[in-house]
Design a protein around this motif. Structure first.
Motif, PDB file in Angstrom:
ATOM      1  N   HIS A  88     -13.951-108.842 -67.990  1.00 10.26           N
ATOM      2  CA  HIS A  88     -13.677-109.923 -67.216  1.00 10.26           C
ATOM      3  C   HIS A  88     -13.502-111.139 -68.724  1.00 10.26           C
ATOM      4  N   SER A 133     -16.541-109.684 -70.396  1.00  7.90           N
ATOM      5  CA  SER A 133     -17.720-108.929 -70.103  1.00  7.90           C
ATOM      6  C   SER A 133     -17.183-108.102 -69.361  1.00  7.90           C
ATOM      7  N   MET A 134     -18.136-107.195 -69.038  1.00 12.78           N
ATOM      8  CA  MET A 134     -18.016-105.731 -68.394  1.00 12.78           C
ATOM      9  C   MET A 134     -19.290-104.768 -68.238  1.00 12.78           C
ATOM     10  N   LEU A 135     -19.036-104.392 -66.973  1.00 11.60           N
ATOM     11  CA  LEU A 135     -20.522-103.432 -66.406  1.00 11.60           C
ATOM     12  C   LEU A 135     -20.548-102.548 -67.602  1.00 11.60           C
ATOM     13  N   TYR A 149     -24.767-104.540 -69.374  1.00 12.70           N
ATOM     14  CA  TYR A 149     -23.375-105.046 -68.861  1.00 12.70           C
ATOM     15  C   TYR A 149     -23.844-106.215 -70.432  1.00 12.70           C
ATOM     16  N   VAL A 180     -21.730-109.192 -72.902  1.00 17.49           N
ATOM     17  CA  VAL A 180     -20.719-109.605 -73.293  1.00 17.49           C
ATOM     18  C   VAL A 180     -20.255-109.977 -74.432  1.00 17.49           C
ATOM     19  N   TRP A 197      -7.615-105.758 -69.123  1.00 19.39           N
ATOM     20  CA  TRP A 197      -7.311-103.942 -69.501  1.00 19.39           C
ATOM     21  C   TRP A 197      -7.952-104.606 -71.112  1.00 19.39           C
ATOM     22  N   LEU A 216     -28.230-102.772 -63.198  1.00 20.11           N
ATOM     23  CA  LEU A 216     -27.629-101.974 -64.536  1.00 20.11           C
ATOM     24  C   LEU A 216     -27.329-102.661 -66.021  1.00 20.11           C
ATOM     25  N   CYS A 260     -15.645-115.935 -73.275  1.00 22.73           N
ATOM     26  CA  CYS A 260     -15.941-114.483 -73.172  1.00 22.73           C
ATOM     27  C   CYS A 260     -15.447-113.166 -73.250  1.00 22.73           C
ATOM     28  N   VAL A 298      -9.528-110.760 -64.747  1.00 26.18           N
ATOM     29  CA  VAL A 298      -8.965-109.364 -64.857  1.00 26.18           C
ATOM     30  C   VAL A 298      -8.877-108.741 -66.115  1.00 26.18           C
ATOM     31  N   TYR A 330     -12.782-102.203 -66.300  1.00 22.96           N
ATOM     32  CA  TYR A 330     -12.594-103.372 -66.473  1.00 22.96           C
ATOM     33  C   TYR A 330     -12.678-104.696 -67.172  1.00 22.96           C
TER      34      TYR A 330
END
Lengths: 143, 143
Positions: free
Chosen positions: B19, B66-68, B80, B82, B35, B78, B64, B33, B17
């Protein structure tokens, strides 16, 4: 400011990774993923140094904090929360805050931040919520 | 623009997911958020209507995404990603893109968007990456 409803407390208490958006000097967005807590109805996150996000908040208090929820809505889309707010930076207490959050985000017995970082006073970003968005019970149909 | 390295293709291909941060008319940040997919080294996301993020990108292309990530670094944090980039909106093709992404994000047999939304041409936001940040192999020590 807006009071955070119980389901926002519940979500944040579960330890979601939060995307903190601040604004650079040229107005462009900057995003960092942070651990997040709640103190006195403000969102709080701790920093052991004056990172770019800290500099940005000191210049322009407008931020967003966004995080994924745990449920899906009627269309099958994952819920997510966006908190629009105004932030300020205070000095000190960052190690204690990070230690409290580390128990949620990393595990109950974790020591974080490690030495020697935990001896530094650090900084806390305090975000007063102004508006909630996203997809979930906190916002009916906002995009 | 910057070419996306293989581990970014791998992360995005796994269906994280994302952002998406855009800028409102007053310069404040807006987050949704979404896809996300990759086409011709651009990040792409589809919209069936002219949502706020579409209006924002048409006014100011700075975004921007950003995602985990899926791994932790040496400190136990964790990873991530950007992606700082410039976005543009094209018309049409959104339903096909969303259908392709729905197979990754929702399941291999899902039909999405449902009727009658899938008959609309919709809009695609195309983000040309300019700089990668976050914590992970894509960025050594950026905050």
């Amino acid at each position: 400011m807006t009071t955070l409803p119980p389901f926002v407390h519940e979500l944040i208490g579960s330890g979601p990774y939060a995307h903190l958006t601040t604004l650079n000097a040229d107005g462009s967005p900057q995003v960092s993923v942070v651990w997040i807590g709640i103190e006195d109805d403000d969102l709080v996150c701790g920093h052991m140094g004056v990172w770019q996000k800290v500099k940005n908040v000191r210049r322009d208090p407008r931020v967003c904090v966004s995080m994924l929820g745990q449920k899906k809505n009627a269309m099958g889309l994952l819920e997510y929360l966006v908190v629009h707010g105004r932030a300020r930076v205070t000095e000190g207490g960052a190690a204690d805050l990070l230690q409290r959050l580390a128990r949620i985000y990393m595990g109950p017995d974790v020591v974080f931040p490690p030495e020697p970082y935990r001896r530094s006073p650090g900084y806390i970003t305090r975000i007063t919520p102004e508006r909630l968005g996203g997809v979930g019970p906190w916002s009916p149909a906002q995009r």
